[in-house]
Design a protein around this motif. Structure first.
Motif, mmCIF file in Angstrom:
data_model
loop_
_atom_site.group_PDB
_atom_site.id
_atom_site.type_symbol
_atom_site.label_atom_id
_atom_site.label_comp_id
_atom_site.label_asym_id
_atom_site.label_seq_id
_atom_site.Cartn_x
_atom_site.Cartn_y
_atom_site.Cartn_z
ATOM 1 N N GLN A 389 0.084 -7.496 -50.589
ATOM 2 C CA GLN A 389 1.070 -8.440 -50.051
ATOM 3 C C GLN A 389 1.307 -9.609 -50.997
ATOM 4 O OE1 GLN A 389 -0.003 -10.384 -46.372
ATOM 5 N NE2 GLN A 389 2.142 -10.663 -45.776
ATOM 6 N N SER A 390 0.243 -10.165 -51.561
ATOM 7 C CA SER A 390 0.431 -11.278 -52.492
ATOM 8 C C SER A 390 1.099 -10.819 -53.786
ATOM 9 C CB SER A 390 -0.922 -11.930 -52.800
ATOM 10 O OG SER A 390 -1.804 -10.985 -53.372
ATOM 11 N N ARG A 391 0.765 -9.625 -54.270
ATOM 12 C CA ARG A 391 1.448 -9.114 -55.466
ATOM 13 C C ARG A 391 2.937 -8.927 -55.202
ATOM 14 N NH1 ARG A 391 0.278 -3.393 -58.579
ATOM 15 N NH2 ARG A 391 0.835 -2.533 -56.553
ATOM 16 N N THR A 392 3.299 -8.377 -54.036
ATOM 17 C CA THR A 392 4.708 -8.214 -53.694
ATOM 18 C C THR A 392 5.418 -9.557 -53.602
ATOM 19 O OG1 THR A 392 4.171 -6.202 -52.466
ATOM 20 C CG2 THR A 392 6.293 -7.236 -51.994
ATOM 21 N N CYS A 393 4.729 -10.568 -53.089
ATOM 22 C CA CYS A 393 5.324 -11.903 -53.003
ATOM 23 C C CYS A 393 5.626 -12.466 -54.380
ATOM 24 C CB CYS A 393 4.393 -12.836 -52.226
ATOM 25 S SG CYS A 393 5.001 -14.534 -52.076
ATOM 26 N N TRP A 394 4.668 -12.360 -55.308
ATOM 27 C CA TRP A 394 4.888 -12.875 -56.667
ATOM 28 C C TRP A 394 6.047 -12.152 -57.351
ATOM 29 C CZ3 TRP A 394 2.877 -17.248 -58.336
ATOM 30 C CH2 TRP A 394 1.677 -17.719 -57.801
ATOM 31 N N MET A 395 6.093 -10.839 -57.244
ATOM 32 C CA MET A 395 7.118 -10.069 -57.944
ATOM 33 C C MET A 395 8.496 -10.274 -57.326
ATOM 34 S SD MET A 395 4.965 -6.545 -58.684
ATOM 35 C CE MET A 395 6.166 -5.917 -59.836
#
Length: 598
Positions: A389-395
């Motif tokens: 979820q955090s990786r998707t938010c950054w990208m």
């Protein structure tokens, strides 16, 4: 007398020379056009007119005549004209005097013939010359773009020439390894090429097909694919020899416009913390799309040091100006922020096997790659998040901050085109894209079943109806060459959502590649039970697995997800049921993973 070395035959220039007569001894000549009456104020040059004011006469003449006199002064005034206007050099006077010598009658000059002047041809030649080399100067609308030595006026040769667009060959790969070489124009965008491949592959265009930039030698995959407005030729110029384009679906491409709160957790958005998370979803997206606003994503990331194998956990913030890390805890003061990567000339990629290739601390790695980098890993800014979820938010934030409103236009244009199409020309959508609800057709008019308990009972009744129909087919005999029980166990293999004998890890990879959106699913063979199947489903960006077990009732084979409470004669009926009803699943089946051979 004669005027200052200029022949008096040119005093009456407006008249054509038709007669040349010699009259008196004073040397006077009359230039008379036939049928012309001499005006009363005609100038006669004789002895009595010797006191004529020559300066006033010259000043009254036209400036154009002055040039003519200057050329005529080079010739003798006594030069007679022969036929067709040619000079007779044998009759030139021997003396240098300007007076006309008497001639014998035999030596009288014959009447001159008019010379035909090709006026029309000369005008055509001048016009052609004017068109080619004498074009008028065109003011340059952008003089500030000219160099100091350049003129702000466009020369005729500097005008751009219209040239046909050049063509290029692009090789595109599919998920199953097949490829196709497509000839494209230099100005073709990623969206145009996707539509062309959809047409050639006979697929349904539901605006979820994408092109993915894949770098296997670097272990990078542009997870969010090429943006619709990007030019294929420009992107290909930044790729290495081993890089390639992949043609696949990505349902999460614009999903953040529909459900932004699922992509941006409150603890990662800076201004959400300042307002205690009271900002609505529409305002959340507007802050990202509005260039005057300053949204900021913050949190901890594992950052790989350039030129080293070690990773450090740093407090990072993402802004429009770039990605920064704090050198002092969680402080975001300008003196404590250090630039990690620029957004302008870079793109964001997800790591493939980041643990193996780059010794990443987790499998949720991503990378900011400058466009100038092709095969080198020294300038790659490698990052790693704690969870998906955090990786998707950054990208996702990287895409919004870089492209802004242009990204929203890419999302809206296909929908606007679809709305403008007439009803009969609208492309057919797949079943998984429809909004499916439970319906009751027992009465004269169908109605939507809103009560979940009633929908569950209706599903059970429909399951029993399928069972009775299948039993009746066994009694009456089937038209299929296969036995009904055998057909029910193999018919699902013709469906796109069935992926055969793949591993659990492979199903995870396919789900992640095609977008972690709610309702994305696939069916596969079970590795632990050869007679069972597995439903792999995505919900809240997490992947879950549900085993489908066969069960026997009255000699008939059925399939069930809930230990035999709801039975289905084949997997197609099972999928259709859970597209209508959630049942024991966390959400309905909405999108299916698909692989297309090019």
């Amino acid at each position: 007398m004669a005027l200052a070395g200029c022949p008096d035959s040119f005093l009456h220039l407006p008249y054509r020379i038709d007669n040349v007569d010699q009259t008196s001894a004073h040397g006077r000549r009359d230039l008379v056009e036939p049928g012309f009456q001499e005006p009363s104020n005609r100038i006669s040059l004789n002895h009595q007119d010797d006191d004529v004011d020559l300066e006033a006469l010259v000043n009254d003449m036209n400036s154009s005549f002055e040039s003519l006199y200057s050329t005529c002064s080079m010739q003798s005034e006594t030069t007679p004209l022969l036929q067709n206007g040619q000079f007779n050099r044998s009759q030139l006077p021997s003396s240098g005097s300007g007076a006309l010598q008497p001639m014998s009658p035999r030596q009288k000059v014959q009447r001159s013939q008019p010379v035909r002047i090709m006026a029309v041809r000369r005008l055509q030649e001048e016009e052609q010359q004017f068109r080619t080399s004498s074009l008028p100067a065109i003011p340059n609308p952008f003089p500030e773009l000219c160099s100091p030595a350049s003129s702000p006026v466009l020369a005729p040769g500097s005008l751009p020439q219209s040239q046909p667009a050049s063509k290029h060959d692009v090789k595109v790969f599919s998920e199953d390894g097949t490829s196709k070489v497509v000839e494209i124009l230099a100005d073709m965008t990623a969206r145009d090429l996707c539509q062309l491949l959809v047409y050639k592959s006979h697929c349904v265009d539901d605006n979820s097909w994408t092109l993915v930039e894949h770098h296997p030698h670097l272990g990078l995959d542009r997870k969010w694919c090429l943006e619709d407005h990007e030019l294929i030729v420009q992107v290909e110029s930044t790729m290495g020899s081993e890089s390639k384009f992949l043609f696949r679906k990505n349902y999460a491409k614009y999903e953040f416009f529909k459900n932004p709160m699922n992509f941006f957790p409150e603890q990662m958005v800076a201004w959400c913390q300042q307002t205690n998370g009271s900002i609505p979803q529409s305002q959340l997206l507007q802050n990202f799309l509005n260039s005057s606003s300053c949204p900021e994503i913050q949190g901890f990331l594992h950052v790989k040091e350039l030129g080293r194998k070690s990773w450090k956990k740093l407090y990072v913030c993402l802004r429009r100006s770039g990605l920064y890390c704090s050198t002092k805890g969680t402080s975001k003061e300008p003196r404590h922020l250090q630039l990690l990567a620029d957004l302008e000339d870079s793109n964001i990629f997800s790591l493939i096997a980041g643990k193996k290739l780059y010794n990443a601390p987790a499998e949720y790695g991503f990378c900011i790659k400058p466009n100038r980098v092709r095969n080198e890993t020294k300038e790659l800014r490698l990052l790693c998040a704690e969870d998906e979820q955090s990786r998707t938010c950054w990208m996702t934030a990287f895409r919004l901050l870089k492209y802004g409103m242009l990204l929203y236009q890419n999302y809206r244009i296909p929908q606007q085109r679809k709305a403008m199409l007439p009803h009969f020309s609208t492309p057919v959508r797949s079943v998984s894209e429809n909004s499916l609800v439970a319906m009751d057709f027992s009465g004269q008019i169908g109605r939507v079943i809103e009560n979940p308990a009633e929908a569950q009972s209706a599903a059970l009744e429909e399951g029993h109806a399928w069972r009775k129909r299948s039993t009746r087919m066994n009694i009456l005999g089937s038209q299929s060459p296969l036995h009904p029980s055998t057909l029910s166990t193999v018919i699902h293999r013709t469906q796109h959502w069935f992926h055969g004998r793949i591993s659990r890890e492979e199903s995870h990879r396919i789900i992640k590649q095609q977008g972690l959106v709610d309702g994305l699913f696939l069916l596969r063979d079970s590795q632990s039970n050869p007679k069972a199947f597995v439903l792999t489903l995505c919900h809240h960006q997490k992947i879950k697995h549900f085993q489908i077990l066969p069960c026997e009732d009255d000699g008939q084979i059925f399939f069930s997800l809930d230990d035999g409470n709801t039975k289905f004669s084949d997997l197609i009926q099972l999928v259709e049921f859970y597209q209508l009803n959630k049942g024991v699943l966390p959400c309905k089946l909405k999108h299916h993973c698909i692989r297309v051979a090019l």
